[in-house]
Design a protein around this motif. Structure first.
Motif, short mmCIF file in Angstrom:
data_model
loop_
_atom_site.label_atom_id
_atom_site.label_comp_id
_atom_site.label_asym_id
_atom_site.label_seq_id
_atom_site.Cartn_x
_atom_site.Cartn_y
_atom_site.Cartn_z
N LEU A 29 0.74 -1.12 0.09
CA LEU A 29 -0.14 0.09 0.05
C LEU A 29 0.81 1.32 -0.13
N ALA A 30 2.05 1.20 0.07
CA ALA A 30 2.96 2.18 0.28
C ALA A 30 2.91 3.30 -0.83
N LYS A 31 3.03 2.81 -2.05
CA LYS A 31 2.96 3.63 -3.11
C LYS A 31 1.51 4.51 -3.03
N TYR A 32 0.58 3.86 -3.02
CA TYR A 32 -0.82 4.42 -2.98
C TYR A 32 -1.25 5.28 -1.82
N ASP A 33 -0.54 4.86 -0.39
CA ASP A 33 -0.66 5.91 0.44
C ASP A 33 -0.09 7.33 0.24
N ASP A 63 7.30 13.18 -3.15
CA ASP A 63 7.91 12.56 -4.43
C ASP A 63 9.20 11.76 -3.90
N GLU A 64 9.87 12.17 -2.98
CA GLU A 64 11.02 11.37 -2.49
C GLU A 64 10.44 9.98 -2.07
N VAL A 65 9.62 10.05 -1.28
CA VAL A 65 9.05 8.87 -0.69
C VAL A 65 8.79 7.83 -1.81
N LEU A 66 8.14 8.31 -3.02
CA LEU A 66 7.58 7.41 -4.12
C LEU A 66 9.10 6.86 -4.73
N VAL A 67 10.14 7.74 -4.94
CA VAL A 67 11.21 7.29 -5.27
C VAL A 67 11.86 6.25 -4.43
N LEU A 68 11.85 6.33 -3.25
CA LEU A 68 12.42 5.27 -2.04
C LEU A 68 11.39 4.14 -2.32
N ILE A 69 10.52 4.10 -2.30
CA ILE A 69 9.53 2.84 -2.48
C ILE A 69 9.63 2.22 -3.68
N ALA A 70 9.84 3.04 -4.86
CA ALA A 70 10.37 2.24 -6.01
C ALA A 70 11.73 1.62 -6.05
N GLU A 71 12.38 2.09 -5.27
CA GLU A 71 13.83 1.40 -5.01
C GLU A 71 13.88 0.31 -3.85
N ASN A 72 12.68 0.14 -3.35
CA ASN A 72 12.63 -0.76 -2.30
C ASN A 72 13.55 -0.34 -1.02
N ASN A 73 13.61 0.98 -0.89
CA ASN A 73 14.45 1.51 0.29
C ASN A 73 13.55 2.06 1.32
#
Length: 433
Positions: A29-33, A63-73
């Motif tokens: 759910l991280a990306k969608y939150d 946007d920074e959160v979304l990048v970290l999520i995409a990188e599994n970080n």
């Protein structure tokens, strides 16, 4: 950090029990939150509840959160209750007081709901595309083997001549029919609950139409109480859609396990698709289809599992709903694996020849004997009795003029029609857009 923190702590045992598997499952759910929080911040700025500068800072941080999520970080350690508290803590760290304002006019209830709606909406869209690909694999195989005769079985007894073209196309069309349930589940997921709060709305002048449009929902759930009733409804609709597909794939897997056996021997699996026995060196087992059958049968139980979890709950939010993530999310990922492995395996099936010429299959032509007699003027009931008696007394001679050219002409028409239905679904189904 806890979104409900009021300055006191709860016992470790209580926290561990109530958090459950949220930290692991919330990765879905991280990306969608984060996306929903971006829409929330934009709406708050338009309503004058935060400044444009604060919104700009929040958008950059998200946007920074979304990048970290995409990188599994973007990990959720034990100091956070769930993904929602982790993201809010990150925003506070990056933006200060602006991060503390992101939750204005929002409850964790509608925050979780909108993330689940977005997640399941995207999942249905991506999985539908995978299923369409699998359907097209079946149609390709149907065209390739439209002239390969196959004994059709009813009651586990040879019944009438069929073909692998008909068999493959049947599963293609059945899966397409199942996809109508995906379309229905998508319509349920394609509704925006954000702004319903804890189920009773808010006195702030929020613009729910704005978040509906920004998040790509087709419509808004108007009633705040009704929005909370969506919890469990979307999950059950997704589970039902998965169960329908799995019912078809379980049946298909059972067919292939039988067809691969020495007794029928209609198909052969390449060596690299089989497993062996630890004691019997001749065994080449169709484990991929047996496991598919087992996984599909388990997934078919999901709607009932969800029903048993939420069936006796009144309106409003209850913590029981948290369990739905444990029930559904892992099977959703397993379902994806099933579609992927079948899309890989089905093209490699090898279809054998000449098995239908065995004497034991002669009786499957009895209907053609009857049809020939009817053409020559014999009433159906008389022809039926005559052919039946000939089978019983051993004088039956099969009418084998029913050959592949006849079956092939029928299947060409049916494949065209099924292809047309698929294209129509792609054009009209909201889940494909």
């Amino acid at each position: 950090m806890k979104l409900w923190d009021k300055g006191f702590t709860i016992h470790d045992k209580i926290e561990k029990f109530t958090v459950g598997k949220d930290r692991e499952l919330d990765a879905h759910l991280a990306k969608y939150d984060a996306l929903a929080s971006k829409a929330q911040a934009n709406m708050l700025a338009k309503a004058g509840l935060i400044t444009n500068e604060e919104n700009h800072a929040l958008q950059n941080a998200l946007d920074e959160v979304l990048v970290l999520i995409a990188e599994n970080n973007f990990e959720i350690d034990e100091s956070y209750e769930d993904i929602h508290s982790k993201i809010e803590a990150f925003l506070i760290e990056r933006t200060g007081d602006a991060g503390k304002k992101i939750h204005v006019a929002r409850s964790r209830n509608d925050q979780v709901l909108v993330a689940i709606q977005l997640f399941e909406k995207e999942y249905l869209k991506q999985t539908t595309e995978k299923i369409i690909n699998l359907i097209e694999v079946f149609l390709q195989k149907a065209d390739e083997f439209k002239n390969h005769l196959l004994p059709g079985y009813t009651h586990f007894q040879a019944a009438m001549p069929s073909s692998f073209g008909l068999w493959f196309s049947a599963y293609a069309e059945s899966l397409l029919t199942d996809l109508y349930f995906f379309e229905a589940a998508y319509k349920i997921a394609d509704q925006n609950p954000l702004g319903s709060g804890a189920g009773f709305g808010t006195s702030f002048p929020i613009d729910r139409l704005q978040t509906t449009q920004e998040l790509g929902f087709s419509e808004m759930l108007v009633s705040s109480v009704g929005a909370q009733m969506l919890r469990g409804k979307t999950e059950k609709s997704v589970a039902t859609a998965l169960a329908m597909i799995c019912g078809t794939l379980s049946k298909m897997s059972y067919d292939l396990v039988l067809y691969n056996s020495q007794d029928l021997a209609f198909v052969k699996l390449p060596n690299e698709m089989t497993t062996g026995s630890s004691i019997m060196p001749h065994k080449k087992n169709p484990d991929v289809f047996e496991l598919t059958r087992a996984h599909c049968n388990r997934i078919q139980a999901l709607p009932n599992d969800i029903t048993m979890t939420i069936n006796n709950l009144p309106s409003g939010y209850h913590r029981d709903y948290q369990i739905l993530k444990e029930i559904l999310f892992e099977p959703m990922m397993q379902f994806d694996n099933i579609i992927d492995i079948l899309t890989f395996a089905i093209p490699q099936l090898q279809i054998k020849d000449n098995y239908i010429n065995q004497e034991k299959y002669d009786p499957i032509y009895t209907v053609e004997n009857i049809n020939e007699a009817i053409k020559n003027g014999t009433p159906f009931r008389d022809a039926y009795k005559e052919v039946g008696l000939s089978v019983e007394n051993g004088t039956y001679i099969p009418h084998k003029e029913f050959q592949t050219s006849h079956i092939g002409s029928i299947h060409n028409l049916r494949l065209d029609l099924i292809s047309t239905k698929i294209e129509k679904f792609k054009l009209e189904a909201q889940v494909m857009k």
